[in-house]
Design a protein around this motif. Structure first.
Motif, PDB file in Angstrom:
ATOM      1  N   LEU A  62       0.823  -1.204   0.000  1.00  0.00           N
ATOM      2  CA  LEU A  62       0.000   0.000   0.000  1.00  0.00           C
ATOM      3  C   LEU A  62       0.854   1.249   0.000  1.00  0.00           C
ATOM      4  O   LEU A  62       2.014   1.220   0.432  1.00  0.00           O
ATOM      5  N   ASP A  63       0.265   2.364  -0.459  1.00  0.00           N
ATOM      6  CA  ASP A  63       0.951   3.652  -0.330  1.00  0.00           C
ATOM      7  C   ASP A  63       1.095   4.019   1.147  1.00  0.00           C
ATOM      8  O   ASP A  63       2.169   4.431   1.599  1.00  0.00           O
ATOM      9  N   TYR A  64      -0.006   3.854   1.894  1.00  0.00           N
ATOM     10  CA  TYR A  64      -0.018   4.218   3.307  1.00  0.00           C
ATOM     11  C   TYR A  64      -0.619   3.093   4.145  1.00  0.00           C
ATOM     12  O   TYR A  64      -1.606   2.471   3.748  1.00  0.00           O
ATOM     13  N   ARG A  65      -0.026   2.854   5.284  1.00  0.00           N
ATOM     14  CA  ARG A  65      -0.630   1.998   6.307  1.00  0.00           C
ATOM     15  C   ARG A  65      -0.949   2.906   7.487  1.00  0.00           C
ATOM     16  O   ARG A  65      -0.092   3.685   7.926  1.00  0.00           O
ATOM     17  N   VAL A  66      -2.173   2.825   7.991  1.00  0.00           N
ATOM     18  CA  VAL A  66      -2.593   3.682   9.104  1.00  0.00           C
ATOM     19  C   VAL A  66      -2.801   2.803  10.330  1.00  0.00           C
ATOM     20  O   VAL A  66      -3.781   2.060  10.416  1.00  0.00           O
ATOM     21  N   ALA A  67      -1.868   2.884  11.265  1.00  0.00           N
ATOM     22  CA  ALA A  67      -1.945   2.078  12.486  1.00  0.00           C
ATOM     23  C   ALA A  67      -2.635   2.877  13.586  1.00  0.00           C
ATOM     24  O   ALA A  67      -2.395   4.076  13.739  1.00  0.00           O
ATOM     25  N   GLN A  80      -9.672   5.253  10.150  1.00  0.00           N
ATOM     26  CA  GLN A  80     -10.529   4.922   9.012  1.00  0.00           C
ATOM     27  C   GLN A  80     -10.837   6.153   8.179  1.00  0.00           C
ATOM     28  O   GLN A  80     -10.853   6.096   6.943  1.00  0.00           O
ATOM     29  N   GLU A  81     -11.059   7.288   8.845  1.00  0.00           N
ATOM     30  CA  GLU A  81     -11.301   8.540   8.125  1.00  0.00           C
ATOM     31  C   GLU A  81     -10.054   8.968   7.350  1.00  0.00           C
ATOM     32  O   GLU A  81     -10.148   9.474   6.217  1.00  0.00           O
ATOM     33  N   THR A  82      -8.884   8.755   7.949  1.00  0.00           N
ATOM     34  CA  THR A  82      -7.631   9.067   7.267  1.00  0.00           C
ATOM     35  C   THR A  82      -7.485   8.227   6.002  1.00  0.00           C
ATOM     36  O   THR A  82      -7.130   8.736   4.930  1.00  0.00           O
ATOM     37  N   CYS A  83      -7.782   6.944   6.105  1.00  0.00           N
ATOM     38  CA  CYS A  83      -7.733   6.060   4.936  1.00  0.00           C
ATOM     39  C   CYS A  83      -8.711   6.531   3.864  1.00  0.00           C
ATOM     40  O   CYS A  83      -8.388   6.550   2.673  1.00  0.00           O
ATOM     41  N   LYS A  84      -9.890   6.916   4.285  1.00  0.00           N
ATOM     42  CA  LYS A  84     -10.924   7.363   3.350  1.00  0.00           C
ATOM     43  C   LYS A  84     -10.453   8.581   2.557  1.00  0.00           C
ATOM     44  O   LYS A  84     -10.621   8.651   1.330  1.00  0.00           O
ATOM     45  N   ARG A  85      -9.832   9.524   3.246  1.00  0.00           N
ATOM     46  CA  ARG A  85      -9.371  10.743   2.569  1.00  0.00           C
ATOM     47  C   ARG A  85      -8.198  10.452   1.647  1.00  0.00           C
ATOM     48  O   ARG A  85      -8.091  11.047   0.565  1.00  0.00           O
ATOM     49  N   LEU A  86      -7.318   9.565   2.047  1.00  0.00           N
ATOM     50  CA  LEU A  86      -6.198   9.194   1.185  1.00  0.00           C
ATOM     51  C   LEU A  86      -6.702   8.500  -0.084  1.00  0.00           C
ATOM     52  O   LEU A  86      -6.209   8.773  -1.186  1.00  0.00           O
ATOM     53  N   ARG A  87      -7.670   7.617   0.078  1.00  0.00           N
ATOM     54  CA  ARG A  87      -8.228   6.931  -1.098  1.00  0.00           C
ATOM     55  C   ARG A  87      -8.914   7.923  -2.024  1.00  0.00           C
ATOM     56  O   ARG A  87      -8.841   7.800  -3.252  1.00  0.00           O
ATOM     57  N   LYS A  88      -9.599   8.900  -1.451  1.00  0.00           N
ATOM     58  CA  LYS A  88     -10.267   9.924  -2.254  1.00  0.00           C
ATOM     59  C   LYS A  88      -9.247  10.709  -3.070  1.00  0.00           C
ATOM     60  O   LYS A  88      -9.554  11.203  -4.160  1.00  0.00           O
ATOM     61  N   ALA A  89      -8.019  10.813  -2.545  1.00  0.00           N
ATOM     62  CA  ALA A  89      -6.942  11.510  -3.248  1.00  0.00           C
ATOM     63  C   ALA A  89      -6.243  10.604  -4.258  1.00  0.00           C
ATOM     64  O   ALA A  89      -5.245  11.004  -4.862  1.00  0.00           O
ATOM     65  N   GLY A  90      -6.763   9.381  -4.428  1.00  0.00           N
ATOM     66  CA  GLY A  90      -6.203   8.472  -5.416  1.00  0.00           C
ATOM     67  C   GLY A  90      -5.072   7.595  -4.910  1.00  0.00           C
ATOM     68  O   GLY A  90      -4.341   6.989  -5.707  1.00  0.00           O
ATOM     69  N   LEU A  91      -4.926   7.503  -3.587  1.00  0.00           N
ATOM     70  CA  LEU A  91      -3.860   6.707  -2.988  1.00  0.00           C
ATOM     71  C   LEU A  91      -4.443   5.439  -2.358  1.00  0.00           C
ATOM     72  O   LEU A  91      -5.641   5.363  -2.121  1.00  0.00           O
ATOM     73  N   THR A  92      -3.594   4.475  -2.093  1.00  0.00           N
ATOM     74  CA  THR A  92      -4.049   3.256  -1.426  1.00  0.00           C
ATOM     75  C   THR A  92      -3.667   3.322   0.045  1.00  0.00           C
ATOM     76  O   THR A  92      -2.568   3.746   0.389  1.00  0.00           O
ATOM     77  N   ALA A  93      -4.601   2.897   0.894  1.00  0.00           N
ATOM     78  CA  ALA A  93      -4.371   2.959   2.341  1.00  0.00           C
ATOM     79  C   ALA A  93      -5.278   1.962   3.030  1.00  0.00           C
ATOM     80  O   ALA A  93      -6.379   1.677   2.562  1.00  0.00           O
ATOM     81  N   MET A 189      -7.531  20.619  15.773  1.00  0.00           N
ATOM     82  CA  MET A 189      -6.256  19.920  15.664  1.00  0.00           C
ATOM     83  C   MET A 189      -6.357  18.715  14.723  1.00  0.00           C
ATOM     84  O   MET A 189      -5.401  18.382  14.028  1.00  0.00           O
ATOM     85  N   ILE A 190      -7.514  18.081  14.696  1.00  0.00           N
ATOM     86  CA  ILE A 190      -7.710  16.978  13.752  1.00  0.00           C
ATOM     87  C   ILE A 190      -7.654  17.521  12.326  1.00  0.00           C
ATOM     88  O   ILE A 190      -7.058  16.911  11.432  1.00  0.00           O
ATOM     89  N   ASP A 191      -8.229  18.694  12.119  1.00  0.00           N
ATOM     90  CA  ASP A 191      -8.160  19.329  10.802  1.00  0.00           C
ATOM     91  C   ASP A 191      -6.715  19.671  10.445  1.00  0.00           C
ATOM     92  O   ASP A 191      -6.315  19.569   9.276  1.00  0.00           O
ATOM     93  N   ALA A 192      -5.921  20.077  11.445  1.00  0.00           N
ATOM     94  CA  ALA A 192      -4.512  20.378  11.200  1.00  0.00           C
ATOM     95  C   ALA A 192      -3.775  19.123  10.727  1.00  0.00           C
ATOM     96  O   ALA A 192      -2.883  19.197   9.870  1.00  0.00           O
ATOM     97  N   TRP A 193      -4.135  17.971  11.267  1.00  0.00           N
ATOM     98  CA  TRP A 193      -3.554  16.687  10.824  1.00  0.00           C
ATOM     99  C   TRP A 193      -3.832  16.459   9.337  1.00  0.00           C
ATOM    100  O   TRP A 193      -2.928  16.162   8.558  1.00  0.00           O
ATOM    101  N   PHE A 194      -5.076  16.631   8.938  1.00  0.00           N
ATOM    102  CA  PHE A 194      -5.428  16.394   7.548  1.00  0.00           C
ATOM    103  C   PHE A 194      -4.802  17.441   6.622  1.00  0.00           C
ATOM    104  O   PHE A 194      -4.420  17.121   5.495  1.00  0.00           O
ATOM    105  N   ARG A 195      -4.679  18.681   7.093  1.00  0.00           N
ATOM    106  CA  ARG A 195      -4.068  19.722   6.260  1.00  0.00           C
ATOM    107  C   ARG A 195      -2.604  19.422   5.984  1.00  0.00           C
ATOM    108  O   ARG A 195      -2.106  19.656   4.877  1.00  0.00           O
ATOM    109  N   GLN A 196      -1.895  18.924   6.988  1.00  0.00           N
ATOM    110  CA  GLN A 196      -0.485  18.579   6.783  1.00  0.00           C
ATOM    111  C   GLN A 196      -0.320  17.303   5.955  1.00  0.00           C
ATOM    112  O   GLN A 196       0.598  17.182   5.154  1.00  0.00           O
TER     113      GLN A 196
END
Length: 202
Positions: A62-67, A80-93, A189-196
């Motif tokens: 995978l491109d990303y593994r989210v532990a 799970q939300e992080t994986c969802k957003r990465l997939r929406k960006a065309g990445l595998t997670a 702060m959760i939004d800051a995570w996704f922005r970075q």
């Protein structure tokens, strides 16, 4: 798991072959026995797939593994939300419990960690015993980032998440950015995570 499925189908093929070589068994009974065995193998295969943590294929790169390390489920939901957003960006997670990290391949792009702290800086239940010294070493040279969850009312705020970050960095993993520390699931702060993680334009 893949080895287990292959072994299952090989065993099924052998049993079917033996079934059809039984001279004393009527042809119609051979068909019934064969169909029954195939159905049973299908049930077992489905059970093996369900037994995989988070329903993911442990062999897939995978491109990303989210532990995640969670006690109440918040970290798992954010993973799970992080994986969802990465997939929406065309990445595998795909997500995995932190203490199951040794069972999955190192991701191609980065390891992301969503880690809660419980009690007096303790590990939550899916983070206990996550690193025996060898797990973190597998990620030497691998980019990573940590979303640490906690509560500022406790003196050891996000202590476990910061410990995970330090262990990985000491093992040679490369931080993408400083740990994002979140108190009581603060949405800012959760939004800051996704922005970075996913800057605009990515």
């Amino acid at each position: 798991m893949r080895v287990g499925l292959k072994s299952l189908w090989l065993l099924l093929g052998l049993v079917l072959l033996l079934t059809w070589q039984l001279d004393g068994l009527a042809p119609e009974r051979r068909w019934v026995a064969s169909i029954t065995l195939v159905l049973y193998a299908g049930v077992l295969a489905a059970a093996l797939r369900r037994a995989r943590p988070d329903g993911s294929n442990m062999e897939v790169r995978l491109d990303y593994r989210v532990a995640y390390a969670t006690e109440t489920g918040t970290a798992r939901q954010l993973a799970q939300e992080t994986c969802k957003r990465l997939r929406k960006a065309g990445l595998t997670a795909a997500p995995v419990a932190l203490n199951q990290l040794s069972t999955v391949p190192v991701p191609e792009r980065a390891l992301l960690l969503v880690v809660s702290t419980t009690g007096n800086g303790d590990a939550p239940k899916t983070g206990i015993g996550w690193d025996d010294g060898e797990v973190s070493m597998r990620y030497a040279g691998c980019p990573f980032a940590v979303l640490a969850l906690g509560d500022r009312n406790y003196p050891r705020f996000c202590a476990f998440g910061l410990d995970v970050e330090q262990r990985l960095q000491a093992a040679g993993a490369k931080p993408l950015f400083a740990p994002v520390q979140v108190s009581q699931a603060d949405p800012r702060m959760i939004d800051a995570w996704f922005r970075q993680l996913l800057p605009k334009g990515d």
